[in-house]
Design an enzyme around this catalytic site. Structure first.
Site, PDB file in Angstrom:
ATOM      1  N   GLN A 102       0.855  -1.186   0.000  1.00 11.22           N
ATOM      2  CA  GLN A 102       0.000   0.000   0.000  1.00 11.22           C
ATOM      3  C   GLN A 102       0.893   1.239   0.000  1.00 11.22           C
ATOM      4  O   GLN A 102       1.659   1.462   0.950  1.00 11.22           O
ATOM      5  CB  GLN A 102      -0.954   0.056   1.195  1.00 11.22           C
ATOM      6  CG  GLN A 102      -1.979   1.186   0.983  1.00 11.22           C
ATOM      7  CD  GLN A 102      -2.928   1.426   2.125  1.00 11.22           C
ATOM      8  OE1 GLN A 102      -2.489   1.591   3.257  1.00 11.22           O
ATOM      9  NE2 GLN A 102      -4.216   1.471   1.842  1.00 11.22           N
ATOM     10  N   TYR A 182      -5.858  10.721   3.904  1.00 10.84           N
ATOM     11  CA  TYR A 182      -4.468  11.032   3.546  1.00 10.84           C
ATOM     12  C   TYR A 182      -4.435  11.788   2.213  1.00 10.84           C
ATOM     13  O   TYR A 182      -5.483  12.162   1.686  1.00 10.84           O
ATOM     14  CB  TYR A 182      -3.637   9.747   3.561  1.00 10.84           C
ATOM     15  CG  TYR A 182      -3.682   9.101   4.937  1.00 10.84           C
ATOM     16  CD1 TYR A 182      -2.974   9.660   6.005  1.00 10.84           C
ATOM     17  CD2 TYR A 182      -4.486   8.006   5.195  1.00 10.84           C
ATOM     18  CE1 TYR A 182      -3.050   9.105   7.277  1.00 10.84           C
ATOM     19  CE2 TYR A 182      -4.571   7.451   6.467  1.00 10.84           C
ATOM     20  CZ  TYR A 182      -3.852   8.013   7.506  1.00 10.84           C
ATOM     21  OH  TYR A 182      -3.942   7.488   8.767  1.00 10.84           O
ATOM     22  N   ARG A 229      -7.478   2.114  -3.304  1.00 10.14           N
ATOM     23  CA  ARG A 229      -8.423   2.074  -2.179  1.00 10.14           C
ATOM     24  C   ARG A 229      -9.033   3.452  -1.963  1.00 10.14           C
ATOM     25  O   ARG A 229      -8.296   4.452  -1.936  1.00 10.14           O
ATOM     26  CB  ARG A 229      -7.732   1.622  -0.893  1.00 10.14           C
ATOM     27  CG  ARG A 229      -8.744   1.336   0.214  1.00 10.14           C
ATOM     28  CD  ARG A 229      -8.129   0.805   1.495  1.00 10.14           C
ATOM     29  NE  ARG A 229      -9.073  -0.098   2.151  1.00 10.14           N
ATOM     30  CZ  ARG A 229      -9.074  -0.376   3.436  1.00 10.14           C
ATOM     31  NH1 ARG A 229      -8.167   0.147   4.238  1.00 10.14           N
ATOM     32  NH2 ARG A 229      -9.964  -1.196   3.943  1.00 10.14           N
ATOM     33  N   GLY A 319      -9.532  -6.790   8.287  1.00  9.48           N
ATOM     34  CA  GLY A 319      -8.489  -6.145   9.066  1.00  9.48           C
ATOM     35  C   GLY A 319      -8.211  -6.838  10.385  1.00  9.48           C
ATOM     36  O   GLY A 319      -7.346  -7.709  10.501  1.00  9.48           O
ATOM     37  N   ARG A 320      -8.993  -6.471  11.418  1.00 17.04           N
ATOM     38  CA  ARG A 320      -8.655  -6.897  12.775  1.00 17.04           C
ATOM     39  C   ARG A 320      -8.703  -8.407  12.979  1.00 17.04           C
ATOM     40  O   ARG A 320      -7.902  -8.961  13.749  1.00 17.04           O
ATOM     41  CB  ARG A 320      -9.551  -6.145  13.758  1.00 17.04           C
ATOM     42  CG  ARG A 320      -9.154  -4.674  13.846  1.00 17.04           C
ATOM     43  CD  ARG A 320     -10.241  -3.801  14.432  1.00 17.04           C
ATOM     44  NE  ARG A 320     -11.375  -3.665  13.523  1.00 17.04           N
ATOM     45  CZ  ARG A 320     -12.450  -2.928  13.765  1.00 17.04           C
ATOM     46  NH1 ARG A 320     -12.534  -2.250  14.898  1.00 17.04           N
ATOM     47  NH2 ARG A 320     -13.429  -2.849  12.870  1.00 17.04           N
TER      48      ARG A 320
HETATM   49  C1  LIG Z   1      -4.444  -1.039  13.562  1.00 14.56           C
HETATM   50  C2  LIG Z   1      -5.057  -0.578  12.279  1.00 14.56           C
HETATM   51  C3  LIG Z   1      -4.243  -0.028  11.287  1.00 14.56           C
HETATM   52  C4  LIG Z   1      -4.788   0.362  10.058  1.00 14.56           C
HETATM   53  N1  LIG Z   1      -3.950   0.839   9.079  1.00 14.56           N
HETATM   54  C5  LIG Z   1      -4.436   1.112   7.849  1.00 14.56           C
HETATM   55  C6  LIG Z   1      -3.563   1.468   6.779  1.00 14.56           C
HETATM   56  O1  LIG Z   1      -2.328   1.529   6.912  1.00 14.56           O
HETATM   57  N2  LIG Z   1      -4.125   1.726   5.568  1.00 14.56           N
HETATM   58  C7  LIG Z   1      -5.481   1.640   5.351  1.00 14.56           C
HETATM   59  O2  LIG Z   1      -5.940   1.885   4.227  1.00 14.56           O
HETATM   60  N3  LIG Z   1      -6.336   1.295   6.346  1.00 14.56           N
HETATM   61  C8  LIG Z   1      -5.836   1.002   7.570  1.00 14.56           C
HETATM   62  N4  LIG Z   1      -6.692   0.573   8.561  1.00 14.56           N
HETATM   63  C9  LIG Z   1      -8.101   0.279   8.256  1.00 14.56           C
HETATM   64  C10 LIG Z   1      -8.266  -1.208   7.922  1.00 14.56           C
HETATM   65  O3  LIG Z   1      -7.681  -1.491   6.659  1.00 14.56           O
HETATM   66  C11 LIG Z   1      -9.766  -1.650   7.893  1.00 14.56           C
HETATM   67  O4  LIG Z   1     -10.453  -0.858   6.973  1.00 14.56           O
HETATM   68  C12 LIG Z   1     -10.395  -1.527   9.275  1.00 14.56           C
HETATM   69  O5  LIG Z   1      -9.628  -2.230  10.237  1.00 14.56           O
HETATM   70  C13 LIG Z   1     -11.837  -2.070   9.316  1.00 14.56           C
HETATM   71  O6  LIG Z   1     -11.878  -3.431   8.930  1.00 14.56           O
HETATM   72  P1  LIG Z   1     -12.052  -4.647  10.016  1.00 14.56           P
HETATM   73  O7  LIG Z   1     -13.385  -4.452  10.683  1.00 14.56           O
HETATM   74  O8  LIG Z   1     -12.008  -5.890   9.166  1.00 14.56           O
HETATM   75  O9  LIG Z   1     -10.913  -4.531  10.965  1.00 14.56           O
HETATM   76  C14 LIG Z   1      -6.176   0.225   9.822  1.00 14.56           C
HETATM   77  C15 LIG Z   1      -7.000  -0.295  10.835  1.00 14.56           C
HETATM   78  C16 LIG Z   1      -6.446  -0.707  12.043  1.00 14.56           C
HETATM   79  C17 LIG Z   1      -7.361  -1.332  13.083  1.00 14.56           C
END
Ligand SMILES: Cc1cc2nc3c(=O)[nH]c(=O)nc-3n(C[C@H](O)[C@H](O)[C@H](O)COP(=O)(O)O)c2cc1C
Length: 362
Positions: A102, A182, A229, A319-320
């Site tokens: 990314q 961003y 994205r 993500g999580r």
């Molecule tokens: C710890 C953390 C770091 C994240 N870092 C990024 C990132 O670097 N780039 C991005 O586009 N989204 C980032 N996100 C958003 C995640 O890609 C994702 O959209 C978000 O966690 C919701 O999805 P989930 O419910 O499956 O966790 C981050 C989220 C979390 C929790």
């Protein structure tokens, strides 16, 4: 009785990649690369543990020092950073995985105490309200330098060079970060972009810079290696988008601008992936479409199964759950118990909450 194949666990062609399943590891910033921004062995282990996911998207990685958003974030700039990434990508590939980088320019979501003293830039000289964590503690967000017309080609060149660097470092492609407030998103939002040139004002003008960046990167490394994205209506980091008609026009112009390029995929973060906004963008895009319903409820197995089964998207970004379960594909496929993620360790140091989540014994 004949078993019905579950679409979430079926293969998908994405650009020039064949994904064995439709679970995509979300880009997740974990700030474990030190002040040098060099991803080390721990980072390699983290991603390698998750190689069974259909595709891994790396954490947001800066294309220039000015574009660094967080202490400890990895870069795609210095030779040492690229060597670090080469070890990561080699290790993921050896484990049978696929990984794209990314590419994230933080824009105004940073501070001179984080990015090495470079000017903080944005489309317009409007600061985010609140504070940011820097190498010198918490500080107010600065008023960014409004990029001039003459400076925009230089930013595009940074995205292009970083994307070429990513390919040279063994990544299977790049995801351009146009989401979450961003730099690219700052151009899209009327709250952060009040320019009166060809890159501001109308929805088409606000979409133009993102289209230009995506086009240039596509020309440099090939469309089948490029994803984008976006997060329309996310209203995060003061990149507010509250006018429904403007939102449709802006993201419509963006998607119409990139659709002819034939990208590997478009990834949309939105609370309602089934709604008209997201599904209209999917129809206008016409290619491989990924969704994630955002930071509210953590993506769970049932949601992921349903989104692909109901053809809301071709694949689901997770993500999580992927943070906490290195073997998430197996657990969700076989409906086995899952580990819960620990938010305290998201943005911390070391192995705890990063590489020590256990896989199930086979
Ligand atoms: C710890 C953390 C770091 C994240 N870092 C990024 C990132 O670097 N780039 C991005 O586009 N989204 C980032 N996100 C958003 C995640 O890609 C994702 O959209 C978000 O966690 C919701 O999805 P989930 O419910 O499956 O966790 C981050 C989220 C979390 C929790």
């Amino acid at each position: 009785m004949k078993e019905v194949p579950v679409k979430l666990f079926s293969p998908l062609t994405l650009g020039d990649l064949e994904l064995p399943n439709r679970l995509v590891m979300a880009p997740l910033t974990r700030i474990r690369s030190g002040q040098s921004g060099v991803p080390g062995e721990l980072v390699a282990l983290h991603y390698t543990q998750r190689a069974s996911l259909g595709l891994i998207v790396s954490e947001g990685t800066y294309p220039s020092h000015a574009g660094q958003g967080f202490p400890g974030q990895p870069g795609l700039v210095e030779p040492e950073q690229l060597a670090g990434w080469k070890a990561v990508t080699d290790s993921v590939h050896a484990a049978g995985g696929r990984i794209v980088a990314q590419v994230m320019h933080a824009g105004r979501v940073t501070h001179e105490s984080t990015n090495g003293g470079f000017p903080v830039v944005g489309p317009s000289a409007i600061a985010i309200s609140g504070t940011t964590r820097t190498y010198d503690g918490k500080q107010d967000f600065p008023v960014p330098h409004a990029l001039t017309d003459d400076e925009l080609p230089g930013i595009i060149a940074e995205f292009v060079l970083a994307s070429k660097n990513a390919i040279a470092a063994g990544f299977d492609g790049v995801e351009l970060h146009g989401a979450n407030g961003y730099l690219l998103h700052e151009f899209l939002s009327p709250a952060s972009n009040v320019r009166d040139d060809a890159f501001g004002g109308s929805p088409e003008n606000r979409a133009r810079f993102v289209v230009d960046v995506v086009t240039a990167v596509t020309q440099a490394i090939g469309a089948d290696k490029v994803g984008l994205r976006i997060s329309p209506e996310h209203n995060i980091q003061d990149a507010r988008e509250t006018d429904a008609a403007d939102l449709v026009a802006t993201y419509g112009a963006l998607v119409d601008g990139i659709a002819p390029l034939g990208l590997a995929y478009l990834s949309v973060l939105h609370a309602d992936p089934r709604g008209d906004l997201v599904q209209n963008l999917r129809a206008r895009f016409g290619g491989v479409f990924l969704v994630n319903s955002g930071f509210g409820a953590i993506t769970a197995r049932d949601e992921a199964l349903g989104l692909v089964r109901d053809d809301i998207a071709d694949a689901v970004v997770v993500g999580r759950a992927a943070i906490a379960n290195p073997d998430l594909v197996r657990r969700w496929r076989d409906n086995l118990p899952v580990n819960e993620p620990n938010p305290i360790t998201y943005y911390a140091d070391g192995a705890r909450g990063y590489t020590d989540y256990p896989a199930l014994a086979s």
